[in-house]
Design a protein around this motif. Sequence first.
Motif, PDB file in Angstrom:
ATOM      1  N   GLU A 325       0.704  -1.248  -0.048  1.00 54.69           N
ATOM      2  CA  GLU A 325      -0.016  -0.117   0.058  1.00 54.69           C
ATOM      3  C   GLU A 325       0.914   1.191   0.004  1.00 54.69           C
ATOM      4  N   ALA A 369      -6.620   1.758  -5.744  1.00 53.77           N
ATOM      5  CA  ALA A 369      -7.339   2.939  -6.013  1.00 53.77           C
ATOM      6  C   ALA A 369      -8.025   2.913  -7.284  1.00 53.77           C
ATOM      7  N   ALA A 380     -13.712   0.290  -1.149  1.00 48.82           N
ATOM      8  CA  ALA A 380     -13.389   1.506  -0.775  1.00 48.82           C
ATOM      9  C   ALA A 380     -12.683   1.455   0.632  1.00 48.82           C
ATOM     10  N   LEU A 384      -8.790   1.717   0.611  1.00 50.84           N
ATOM     11  CA  LEU A 384      -8.457   2.961   0.808  1.00 50.84           C
ATOM     12  C   LEU A 384      -8.177   3.285   2.271  1.00 50.84           C
ATOM     13  N   GLY A 385      -7.314   4.427   2.624  1.00 47.98           N
ATOM     14  CA  GLY A 385      -7.155   5.066   3.820  1.00 47.98           C
ATOM     15  C   GLY A 385      -5.937   5.944   3.674  1.00 47.98           C
ATOM     16  N   THR A 388      -3.127   5.597   0.756  1.00 40.16           N
ATOM     17  CA  THR A 388      -3.801   6.233  -0.478  1.00 40.16           C
ATOM     18  C   THR A 388      -4.091   7.552  -0.700  1.00 40.16           C
ATOM     19  N   ALA A 389      -4.486   8.136   0.491  1.00 40.43           N
ATOM     20  CA  ALA A 389      -4.350   9.583   0.628  1.00 40.43           C
ATOM     21  C   ALA A 389      -2.908  10.377   0.205  1.00 40.43           C
ATOM     22  N   ALA A 435      -9.655  10.664  -5.303  1.00 37.72           N
ATOM     23  CA  ALA A 435      -8.927   9.603  -4.397  1.00 37.72           C
ATOM     24  C   ALA A 435      -8.597  10.077  -3.202  1.00 37.72           C
ATOM     25  N   SER A 439     -10.249   8.994   0.244  1.00 39.69           N
ATOM     26  CA  SER A 439      -9.377   8.237   1.193  1.00 39.69           C
ATOM     27  C   SER A 439      -9.405   8.764   2.637  1.00 39.69           C
TER      28      SER A 439
END
Length: 546
Positions: A325, A369, A380, A384-385, A388-389, A435, A439
């Motif tokens: 990730e 993503a 998601a 995502l989290g 990914t942000a 995204a 995220s």
Amino acid sequence: MPPMAQQRRVGAVREATVPWWQREGVISRVLAVAGVGVTLIGVVMLLVLAAQAGFFGPVPRVAAGAVFSAVLVGLGMRVHGRAGGQVGAIALAATGIAGGYLEIVAMTTMYGWLPPVVGYVVALGIAAGGVGLAMRWRSQALAVLVVLGAALLSPVVTTELALLAFLIVLQIAALPVQLVRDWPYLHVVRTVPAVLATLIAVAAAELGDATRGHRYEVLAAAIAVAAVGLAGSVLAVRRRAGDITASLTFAVATVPLLATPTMFERRTAVLVAAVFAAVLLAVAALPWISKLAGRVRIPGHLAAVAAVSGAFALLEVCFGATRVETVPVALYLVALGFLAVGGQQRSRMAAGIAGVFGLIGTLAFLADAGPSTLADQWNAEAHLGISTALAALSALAVLAAGFWCARRLGLVDRESDATAVTVVGGLIGLYMVTALSVSLGIATGRSDGFLAGHGIATVVWMAAATTSLLFGLRRLSRTPQQAKVALAAGLLVTAAALAKLFLFDLATLDGLLRAAAFLVVGVLLLLVGTRYARSFAEAGGQAQSN
């Protein structure tokens, strides 16, 4: 046509039509090379097959081979200088010297008569003597036959790890030639055998049950191959800046060391790749250091090879030092670094490497993503989290740095190019902003985080569309082409934002979020619609007055 010119033309045509086997010296050279190969195979048979069959004893076999090799060298030196003796002298001397080298390999590995270090030193002396004789005779063919014959037949004598050392000895022995001779074929044959053997050793250690000590010995061999390749290339290009072969052989010499991390566990693999990347990138950066550039005199092609090889090593570090990730973040950060260098030094090579890292980072980012993940709440929340942000934020930084670097390199000087790059970058940026917002919404841990993120993304889309439209309206009279593209892009993004608002947000967002999204988008539409109408009314009024 004058008679003399006509005769020269006829003679040239006749010479061109002569079969290759009738040309002067061709058959003699072919026979000489074949003789070298066959005789060396005979020497190997005397050392290996006779030992396997039990013929003679070790001492007679080695003594007979040594005497035979010495006699061949003596005959070659005697024949050299006589009329028509050049080809024969080279063949005889090459066979004798390569045979003597194989004798030392056998004495060290098969019979154990010489300690390894002593065997390597003696072998280095024999190979250096052969290369020195080639330099004295000004014969690249002699040096190539000595190195190639010994390199090709050494694996028949032994397949132990000591084989790598003997091949590296050949690589070292031919190194001084690069100071005084432009012999490209010698540089190739001294490098490729050691590279191939080391790669085979790396693969065997990775696939087999090799001990840790054995793996470190293979690593040491790979380091030696790369170091000798670098030293030889630097020596060559200092005297001949246009020696492309030297740079290419260095590129080949780096391959085993790039493959060695596969033999080790994660921590050691990352350390090896990181150190190698640091060395290679330092070599690539030397021409940009004013105090050192005049001393090292590294040309652009060698710096480019070092930069590309260092980038490969750095790519290994990114994948080895991070989790799945966080790989995109690492790749984007490396891309940022190369973009900074590319823009500062106006280096298209650095910018190209940054583009490759950015592309790989984007592919890795989309694996986690992708559009299907962003559109589905369950996927998601599972993928995502905060990572990914951070990746999306890094991607936005890469886009900004990439546009700056492109301007520094003069890649977007034309209005059409700048407009195309801006449009493509804007679309990618909108995706990354979406995204990022989704995220961050999920990273808050709230049950409505996914919905809030999408609501914010819709507002951002409309804000970007509004900005593009207002920019286009301001530029309408000054740069019509750029303004038209900006207006078209703004209208397309507006349509996309409205489609998202009615097709996605209306069905998924909660009441308050839905209302907020509609209110903000509606206000922006009213603002841009009013400004749009006023701009074209003012333009029509100016046209009538003129």
